[in-house]
Design a protein around this motif. Sequence first.
Motif, short mmCIF file in Angstrom:
data_model
loop_
_atom_site.label_atom_id
_atom_site.label_comp_id
_atom_site.label_asym_id
_atom_site.label_seq_id
_atom_site.Cartn_x
_atom_site.Cartn_y
_atom_site.Cartn_z
N LEU A 1 67.85 122.89 36.34
CA LEU A 1 66.95 122.01 36.38
C LEU A 1 67.18 120.73 36.31
N ASN A 2 67.95 120.59 35.01
CA ASN A 2 68.54 119.18 34.52
C ASN A 2 69.74 118.69 35.63
N GLU A 3 70.30 119.80 36.16
CA GLU A 3 71.50 119.25 37.24
C GLU A 3 70.82 118.78 38.18
N PHE A 4 69.73 119.59 38.82
CA PHE A 4 69.02 119.18 40.20
C PHE A 4 68.68 118.00 40.22
N PHE A 5 67.67 117.61 39.06
CA PHE A 5 66.77 116.40 39.08
C PHE A 5 67.85 115.40 38.77
N GLY A 6 68.87 115.52 37.97
CA GLY A 6 69.75 114.37 37.78
C GLY A 6 70.41 114.10 39.09
N ARG A 7 70.67 114.90 39.83
CA ARG A 7 71.44 114.57 41.23
C ARG A 7 70.54 114.18 42.21
N LEU A 8 69.16 114.41 42.11
CA LEU A 8 68.29 113.83 42.88
C LEU A 8 67.85 112.60 42.59
N LEU A 9 67.78 112.23 41.30
CA LEU A 9 67.36 110.74 40.90
C LEU A 9 68.71 109.82 40.99
N ALA A 10 69.47 110.47 41.06
CA ALA A 10 70.91 109.68 41.33
C ALA A 10 71.24 109.40 42.73
N GLY A 11 70.49 109.90 43.59
CA GLY A 11 70.52 109.64 45.01
C GLY A 11 71.66 110.40 45.76
N SER A 12 72.05 111.47 45.17
CA SER A 12 73.32 112.58 45.51
C SER A 12 72.79 113.51 46.60
N ILE A 13 71.15 113.79 46.57
CA ILE A 13 70.68 114.97 47.38
C ILE A 13 70.11 114.57 48.54
N VAL A 14 69.32 113.41 48.45
CA VAL A 14 68.52 112.79 49.71
C VAL A 14 69.12 111.27 49.85
N GLU A 15 68.85 110.63 50.90
CA GLU A 15 69.26 109.27 51.01
C GLU A 15 68.49 108.33 50.21
N PRO A 16 69.15 107.31 49.85
CA PRO A 16 68.21 106.18 49.01
C PRO A 16 66.83 105.95 49.54
N ALA A 17 66.54 105.81 50.81
CA ALA A 17 65.38 105.33 51.35
C ALA A 17 64.52 106.68 51.18
N THR A 18 65.04 107.72 51.51
CA THR A 18 64.21 109.05 51.03
C THR A 18 63.71 109.31 49.81
N LEU A 19 64.50 108.66 48.94
CA LEU A 19 64.16 108.89 47.44
C LEU A 19 63.07 107.73 47.18
N ALA A 20 63.27 106.70 47.78
CA ALA A 20 62.11 105.82 47.57
C ALA A 20 60.86 106.28 48.01
N GLN A 21 60.78 106.93 49.29
CA GLN A 21 59.77 107.41 49.65
C GLN A 21 58.99 108.61 48.59
N MET A 22 59.70 109.51 48.09
CA MET A 22 59.45 110.57 47.29
C MET A 22 58.83 109.59 46.01
N GLN A 23 59.24 108.44 45.44
CA GLN A 23 58.82 107.90 44.55
C GLN A 23 57.47 106.54 44.72
N ARG A 24 57.05 106.95 46.00
CA ARG A 24 55.79 106.09 46.24
C ARG A 24 54.58 107.14 45.83
N THR A 25 53.88 106.72 44.53
CA THR A 25 52.95 107.66 44.26
C THR A 25 51.54 107.21 44.21
N GLY A 26 50.57 108.15 43.90
CA GLY A 26 49.24 107.75 43.87
C GLY A 26 48.57 108.91 43.11
N PRO A 27 47.25 108.67 42.58
CA PRO A 27 46.65 109.41 41.71
C PRO A 27 46.31 110.76 42.55
N VAL A 28 46.51 111.94 41.68
CA VAL A 28 46.32 113.44 42.22
C VAL A 28 45.62 113.97 41.13
N ILE A 29 44.58 114.78 41.34
CA ILE A 29 43.81 115.75 40.50
C ILE A 29 44.43 116.96 40.16
#
Length: 373
Positions: free
Chosen positions: A259-287
């Motif tokens: 889990l640490n390996e995957f999320f570390g790689r994901l947040l470092a931009g090595s799994i999806v493109e930087p523009a895609t990661l930016a989309q993932m990090q557009r957040t809003g409230p969810v119950i």
Amino acid sequence: MTTSLEPDRLTAALTDLHTAGVPGAFAEVRQDGRIWRGAAGVADLDTGEPVDPDLAHRVGSITKTFTAVAVLRQVERGQIDLDRPVGHYLPELVPGERGRTITVRMLINHTSGLAEYLPYAYPSLRSFPVIAKTTPESLEAERLRSFDPLELIKLGVAAPATGGPGSSPGVYSNTNYLLLGQLLDRVTGIGAEELITKDVIEPAGLRHTDFPEGPRLRVPHSRLYESWFGMLEPPHDFSVFDMSWVGVSAALVSTVGDLNEFFGRLLAGSIVEPATLAQMQRTGPVISFEQSVIDYGLGLHRREVPGHGTFWGHDGSVWGGGAIVLCSADGGRQLALAANRQRWNRLDETGRPQPHPIDGALNRFLHLAMGGS
């Protein structure tokens, strides 16, 4: 942020979590290339076998991040459009006006308004989310039932909507992610679990992460003890369970290291493109299921930690097991934690979960693991 892993304090905090009532907990914390791994308590209450940080674990809704990434990789390849209505791809599953207005993005970030199917699939949970009126009988009765994801989706789509498409706050729903699984199948011609494995898990170099075959795990793992808000006392062992009830929404098995390996790689931009990661990090409230408000993006939670900045990750639970993974925005600090007891809080006469010593111990460990003092 603290510059030390402080292994003695992390070990003591994990031990406190066990002492507070979790039979076994294990974790891995990373900082700037250094790694601490620890475990406290037992994997099996009958045998006394200790937990170990190498154990596999059912990680529940952390699966959603993997599924979201699989969809987003198809977006990068031009096979899926995030803002195209789901009815364009799956008209028979989400028909009519909702199919024309709910987009793929709304499925991923839980703003579709599609209801959770769980209380309709498990009769004793019919009053969910009013927990006080539920009973845990269905968990045992349906333990080995093999669910068809299309039938579960049908239940969620037919249930009263939780809001209009794109409404805010969104409402967390497994129905959304089962639909994403069907979307992956439809556009690629490959079953979603196989696609996630080949297109996300294997390229990330994860050697201990997969979807289980059958209700029993065939790798070393902890038993899982479910309390269902004090209605199961002592907690019941739900280690053996057919996970078709959640599939690509929450069935994944992994380790704290993976889990640490995957999320570390994901947040470092090595799994999806930087523009895609930016989309993932557009957040809003969810119950959430627990009726709290979470800051949710495309398969990622955001947590603001006073004095330590922003952390990204996800958490998850199954019957008896829970896990959480968090990574600082700069990638310098990571934590993954697994525990083998869930829903330990008893309910008061109004149905509200009451404080339990586990709550405080868990928060203290997470705070310390994220670099707190």
